[in-house]
Motif scaffolding. Structure first.
Motif, PDB file in Angstrom:
ATOM      1  N   SER A 117       0.834  -1.209   0.000  1.00  0.00           N
ATOM      2  CA  SER A 117       0.000   0.000   0.000  1.00  0.00           C
ATOM      3  C   SER A 117       0.865   1.255   0.000  1.00  0.00           C
ATOM      4  CB  SER A 117      -1.013  -0.014   1.154  1.00  0.00           C
ATOM      5  OG  SER A 117      -0.347  -0.086   2.366  1.00  0.00           O
ATOM      6  N   SER A 139     -10.830   5.319  -0.595  1.00  0.00           N
ATOM      7  CA  SER A 139      -9.518   4.857  -0.128  1.00  0.00           C
ATOM      8  C   SER A 139      -9.383   4.988   1.386  1.00  0.00           C
ATOM      9  CB  SER A 139      -8.385   5.570  -0.859  1.00  0.00           C
ATOM     10  OG  SER A 139      -8.648   6.931  -0.932  1.00  0.00           O
ATOM     11  N   ILE A 140     -10.023   5.999   1.962  1.00  0.00           N
ATOM     12  CA  ILE A 140      -9.952   6.109   3.430  1.00  0.00           C
ATOM     13  C   ILE A 140     -10.576   4.869   4.078  1.00  0.00           C
ATOM     14  CG2 ILE A 140     -10.932   7.321   5.422  1.00  0.00           C
ATOM     15  CD1 ILE A 140     -10.513   9.923   3.860  1.00  0.00           C
ATOM     16  N   TRP A 141     -11.740   4.474   3.569  1.00  0.00           N
ATOM     17  CA  TRP A 141     -12.396   3.291   4.139  1.00  0.00           C
ATOM     18  C   TRP A 141     -11.569   2.035   3.904  1.00  0.00           C
ATOM     19  CZ3 TRP A 141     -16.284   2.797   7.440  1.00  0.00           C
ATOM     20  CH2 TRP A 141     -17.076   3.931   7.672  1.00  0.00           C
ATOM     21  N   TRP A 150     -13.591  13.437  -4.674  1.00  0.00           N
ATOM     22  CA  TRP A 150     -14.101  13.194  -3.329  1.00  0.00           C
ATOM     23  C   TRP A 150     -14.422  11.711  -3.126  1.00  0.00           C
ATOM     24  CZ3 TRP A 150     -18.704  11.468  -1.184  1.00  0.00           C
ATOM     25  CH2 TRP A 150     -18.834  11.684   0.206  1.00  0.00           C
ATOM     26  N   ILE A 183      -8.236   1.745   3.370  1.00  0.00           N
ATOM     27  CA  ILE A 183      -7.045   1.734   4.212  1.00  0.00           C
ATOM     28  C   ILE A 183      -7.429   1.511   5.678  1.00  0.00           C
ATOM     29  CG2 ILE A 183      -5.048   3.090   4.990  1.00  0.00           C
ATOM     30  CD1 ILE A 183      -4.705   2.587   2.117  1.00  0.00           C
ATOM     31  N   GLY A 184      -8.521   2.166   6.096  1.00  0.00           N
ATOM     32  CA  GLY A 184      -8.973   2.012   7.478  1.00  0.00           C
ATOM     33  C   GLY A 184      -9.257   0.561   7.804  1.00  0.00           C
ATOM     34  N   SER A 185      -9.938  -0.120   6.870  1.00  0.00           N
ATOM     35  CA  SER A 185     -10.268  -1.512   7.190  1.00  0.00           C
ATOM     36  C   SER A 185      -9.016  -2.384   7.180  1.00  0.00           C
ATOM     37  CB  SER A 185     -11.329  -2.048   6.243  1.00  0.00           C
ATOM     38  OG  SER A 185     -10.919  -1.837   4.916  1.00  0.00           O
ATOM     39  N   SER A 216       0.497   4.173  -2.645  1.00  0.00           N
ATOM     40  CA  SER A 216       0.283   5.575  -2.274  1.00  0.00           C
ATOM     41  C   SER A 216       1.342   6.478  -2.912  1.00  0.00           C
ATOM     42  CB  SER A 216       0.248   5.735  -0.753  1.00  0.00           C
ATOM     43  OG  SER A 216       1.521   5.515  -0.230  1.00  0.00           O
ATOM     44  N   MET A 262     -11.452   9.513  -2.752  1.00  0.00           N
ATOM     45  CA  MET A 262     -10.784   9.714  -1.475  1.00  0.00           C
ATOM     46  C   MET A 262     -11.526   8.971  -0.370  1.00  0.00           C
ATOM     47  SD  MET A 262      -9.239  13.110   0.010  1.00  0.00           S
ATOM     48  CE  MET A 262     -10.466  13.823   1.026  1.00  0.00           C
ATOM     49  N   MET A 263     -12.856   9.101  -0.375  1.00  0.00           N
ATOM     50  CA  MET A 263     -13.641   8.406   0.643  1.00  0.00           C
ATOM     51  C   MET A 263     -13.398   6.903   0.550  1.00  0.00           C
ATOM     52  SD  MET A 263     -14.947  10.545   2.463  1.00  0.00           S
ATOM     53  CE  MET A 263     -16.141   9.729   3.506  1.00  0.00           C
TER      54      MET A 263
END
Ligand code: UDP
Ligand code: MG
Length: 320
Positions: free
Chosen positions: A244, A274-276, A268, A278-280, A248, A271-272
């Motif tokens: 990852s 990828s945030i989810w 937008w 990466i978060g998971s 990135s 981005m949302m």
């Protein structure tokens, strides 16, 4: 002549015990008759905190014939620990031990072949299922995935072998030297070494009653087996991290290019997403690490695996 102990873990097995005891006794009688084992050989039923009449049946069998012995642990500790309780108990009371399930899924006639292989100098003889016809579709396939996963993660196990096996007393003593609390006997056996062999048998359907291994128990058994024997999942996390990072960096180049070409408002949704994503990944990674930390936590406490409540043995003066 070798003194054989057959160890049978039993959890709520009142429906099968009479038949199981009959079949095992006839195997012992036959082997004694053929001078393959000593008449001192016996069968040890380990009552794993059953809630039905299992212990009563074991006591009655012992009264009738002291070839049947019993051991009761103080509560339900699970198949692996109950089996270990039995193996530890017989370790100084036999020359060879064979572990077998109570439900007659394993073929009792393979016992003779196991004894023969032991006589040829093998210390461990694995009972291997040559067919799983009688297993449910679900069980067959989840088991297959499990064995494949185990070998991909570098854990040595004998394919299609459960806990039907013969162990000589020195293999048994070696097994008892493994002090781990997270028990997965199938993973420990290949670590012991010595000369080993396999006996093939057809796995039958359960004689009576229902499986004492529902899906959740099976799953936790599988996770336990993997995390007790392989640190690869931890390594995979680092690998995922590196991958990852590379992704990135590549996207950083893309972002810079977009920035300088004046294209910065859109994006937008990506981005949302990828945030989810990466978060998971982070949460899963923490979970895997937590799994191992939890394992260390359990191991350092060195709690006893089981407490023995009662025993019924040949010349047992301490009968409770
Ligand atoms: N067993 C046990 N304690 C448990 C669950 C199972 O001693 O908590 C014993 C059970 O009595 C049987 C063996 O382990 O002798 C294997 O269980 P089962 O046949 O139900 O599992 P399956 O063959 O369905 O995987
Ligand atoms: Mg079974």
């Amino acid at each position: 002549m070798v003194k054989l102990a057959i160890v049978v873990p039993c959890y709520n097995e009142e429906e099968v015990l009479n038949e199981t005891s009959k079949r095992l006794l006839s195997v012992i009688d036959k082997l004694v008759h053929n001078n393959k084992i000593s008449p001192e050989s016996y069968i040890l039923f380990v009552n794993d905190g059953s809630k039905d009449n299992t212990w009563m049946i074991i006591s009655e069998l012992h009264e009738l014939n002291d070839t049947f012995c019993g051991l009761s642990v103080s509560r339900n500790v699970g198949h692996q620990k109950a089996l270990l309780a039995g193996l530890e108990f017989v370790s100084d009371k036999c020359d060879v031990a064979i572990s077998i399930d109570a439900d007659l899924q394993d073929d009792v006639n393979a016992i003779e072949e196991m004894i023969d292989k032991h006589a040829q100098g093998n210390d461990i003889v694995y009972g291997v299922r040559s067919s799983r016809e009688k297993d449910s579709f679900f069980k067959k396939h989840t088991a297959l995935v499990f064995y494949k996963l185990m070998s991909a993660l570098g854990v040595e196990t004998v394919y299609n072998h459960a806990d039907f096996r013969l162990m000589s007393s020195r293999a048994l003593n070696a097994l008892l030297e493994y002090k781990e609390r997270n028990l997965f006997l199938r993973g420990i056996m290949p670590l012991i070494g010595y000369q080993t062999d396999k006996v093939y048998y057809k796995r039958d359907a359960r004689f009576a009653g229902t499986s004492k291994y529902p899906f959740n128990k099976m799953l936790s058994f599988a996770i336990n087996g993997i995390t007790s024997f392989s640190v690869k999942p931890l390594r995979i996390i680092s690998l995922v991290g590196v991958i990852s990072l590379i992704i990135s960096l590549i996207s950083l180049i893309y972002i810079l290019i977009s920035y300088f070409s004046g294209n910065i408002i859109q994006g937008w949704s990506s981005m949302m997403a990828s945030i989810w994503f990466i978060g998971s990944l982070i949460i899963i990674s923490l979970g895997v690490i937590g799994e191992y930390v939890g394992k260390i936590y359990i191991e350092v406490k060195e709690r006893p695996l089981f407490n023995i409540e009662k025993t019924l043995f040949k010349d047992d003066k301490t009968k409770l």
